[in-house]
Motif scaffolding. Sequence first.
Motif, PDB file in Angstrom:
ATOM      1  N   TYR A 113      43.700  36.483  37.733  1.00  0.00           N
ATOM      2  CA  TYR A 113      42.830  37.466  37.516  1.00  0.00           C
ATOM      3  C   TYR A 113      42.134  37.837  38.569  1.00  0.00           C
ATOM      4  O   TYR A 113      41.893  36.842  39.405  1.00  0.00           O
ATOM      5  CB  TYR A 113      42.057  37.403  36.395  1.00  0.00           C
ATOM      6  N   ASP A 114      41.304  39.046  38.788  1.00  0.00           N
ATOM      7  CA  ASP A 114      40.605  39.406  39.891  1.00  0.00           C
ATOM      8  C   ASP A 114      39.251  39.162  39.144  1.00  0.00           C
ATOM      9  O   ASP A 114      38.678  39.806  38.265  1.00  0.00           O
ATOM     10  CB  ASP A 114      40.692  40.766  40.322  1.00  0.00           C
ATOM     11  N   GLU A 116      36.226  40.386  39.841  1.00  0.00           N
ATOM     12  CA  GLU A 116      35.517  41.482  39.684  1.00  0.00           C
ATOM     13  C   GLU A 116      36.296  42.649  39.187  1.00  0.00           C
ATOM     14  O   GLU A 116      35.573  43.269  38.085  1.00  0.00           O
ATOM     15  CB  GLU A 116      34.993  41.997  41.120  1.00  0.00           C
ATOM     16  N   ARG A 117      37.384  42.903  39.395  1.00  0.00           N
ATOM     17  CA  ARG A 117      38.192  43.995  39.176  1.00  0.00           C
ATOM     18  C   ARG A 117      38.622  44.068  37.526  1.00  0.00           C
ATOM     19  O   ARG A 117      38.548  45.013  36.694  1.00  0.00           O
ATOM     20  CB  ARG A 117      39.333  44.427  39.872  1.00  0.00           C
ATOM     21  N   ASP A 118      38.594  42.750  36.965  1.00  0.00           N
ATOM     22  CA  ASP A 118      39.187  42.377  35.812  1.00  0.00           C
ATOM     23  C   ASP A 118      38.209  42.407  34.578  1.00  0.00           C
ATOM     24  O   ASP A 118      38.641  41.848  33.586  1.00  0.00           O
ATOM     25  CB  ASP A 118      40.307  41.500  35.780  1.00  0.00           C
ATOM     26  N   ALA A 262      37.869  44.478  31.715  1.00  0.00           N
ATOM     27  CA  ALA A 262      37.714  45.785  32.317  1.00  0.00           C
ATOM     28  C   ALA A 262      37.959  46.950  31.662  1.00  0.00           C
ATOM     29  O   ALA A 262      38.895  46.642  30.646  1.00  0.00           O
ATOM     30  CB  ALA A 262      38.245  45.756  33.646  1.00  0.00           C
ATOM     31  N   ARG A 263      37.495  47.991  31.656  1.00  0.00           N
ATOM     32  CA  ARG A 263      37.921  49.123  30.821  1.00  0.00           C
ATOM     33  C   ARG A 263      37.480  49.092  29.661  1.00  0.00           C
ATOM     34  O   ARG A 263      37.763  50.101  28.802  1.00  0.00           O
ATOM     35  CB  ARG A 263      39.338  49.603  30.981  1.00  0.00           C
ATOM     36  N   GLY A 306      26.596  43.307  37.768  1.00  0.00           N
ATOM     37  CA  GLY A 306      27.876  43.392  38.593  1.00  0.00           C
ATOM     38  C   GLY A 306      27.465  43.022  40.157  1.00  0.00           C
ATOM     39  O   GLY A 306      28.189  42.585  40.672  1.00  0.00           O
ATOM     40  N   THR A 310      28.615  40.079  42.624  1.00  0.00           N
ATOM     41  CA  THR A 310      29.251  40.256  44.028  1.00  0.00           C
ATOM     42  C   THR A 310      28.420  39.537  44.855  1.00  0.00           C
ATOM     43  O   THR A 310      29.000  38.963  45.972  1.00  0.00           O
ATOM     44  CB  THR A 310      29.161  41.802  44.280  1.00  0.00           C
TER      45      THR A 310
END
Length: 328
Positions: A113-114, A116-118, A262-263, A306, A310
Amino acid sequence: MNNKHNPGISRRSLMAGMGGVALAAPASAAFPDRPVRLVVPYAAGGGTDVVSRLVAQAITARLGQPVVVENRTGGGVVGGSEVVARAAPDGYTLLVATTSHTVNPTLLPSLPYDTERDFAPVAMFSEVPMALIVHPAVPAADARAFLALLRARPGAFTYGSAGVGSTPHLAGELLRLLAGVDILHVAYRGNGQALQDLVAGQIQFMFDPVSTASALARSGSVRALAISTRAPSPVFPGVLTLEEAGVAGFDCRTWNAALAPARTPPEAVARLNEAVIAALAEPALRARFAELGANPGAPMPPAAIGAFITREIERWGDVVRRSGMRPA
C-alpha cells in the motif's frame, strides 16, 4: 432515470420520487449507524492497544455506536495496515498508526500500500515520551556523564530495542547520529525481551516508554538518565531531556493516530475527528493517560495530521538512510 426517454412518467411523479429520495437521505447518511472497527496492528496488552481501547471506550458514547478494537498482528504492522487500506472507504474501519507507519516506506520499500495515498488522516490519539534507561552498573549518574562515557569508550556499549525500525531503535540511531557516538544495536522480538536483558546486564541501555520505564526505575532495576522529547516528563521529575543534556535537535516519541481508508467521506472523517477531540478533553480520560505517562493527542484537524505524517516520513526516512538501517 431520464424523463426524456420515459414519456410515461409525469413531471409530478418524477418530482414526488425525488422528494422521497431527499427525505430518505438524512437517515441513510447518518454516521455511524453500525459499529466502527478500530484495527490495532499490535498485540493486546501493549501500550498502543491500551491507549486505543481507552479512546474507543470514550468515543463509543459520543458516536452512539460501539467502537470495537481488533488486534491484527500478522505480518507486523504491515498486515493490519493493509487490511485497512483495502477496506471499504466508509468510515467504519480505522487503523491505529504509530511511528512505524512513517518509517516503513523507507525501511520496507515493497509495501502492499502507499502510506500516504491509501489512507485518510482522522485524529491524533496520544504521544508518549521515552526514557533513556541504563543498567545500574553503568558508571554514569546523569545524561551528560553518560554521553561522555559513550564518547570515551566507542563501541563498548550496547542498546536493545523491540526490533528493527521500532521507535526505541529509531531513538538509538538518532542518538548515534546527533551525539556522534559509536554504539551497538541488538534487535529483540519485542520490548519485553529487551527489558529482560537490560535488567540482567546483557545490554547496557535502551529507550523505553516512560510508563514501563518508571516501574523499573522505582524498583531499582534500571536508572533513568534522560527523556527523549524536547519537553521534560512529569513521570520523571528532574530528569533532563537529551536536548538539555547537549544533544541538539533530539526529539523522539511514540505517537498513535487513527487513519481511515483513502476516499472516506469527509463528513465521516469530521465526525470521528470531533468525537476523539472531545473525548481527549474529558478529565477522566486525561487522568488515565497521565497514569500511563501518555499525553493526549493535539486537537488537530485531519489536514494537519496529514502534514505531520508527511514530515515524519521525511524525517525518519533520513535517519533510516543515514544509519544504514536494514529490515531484519
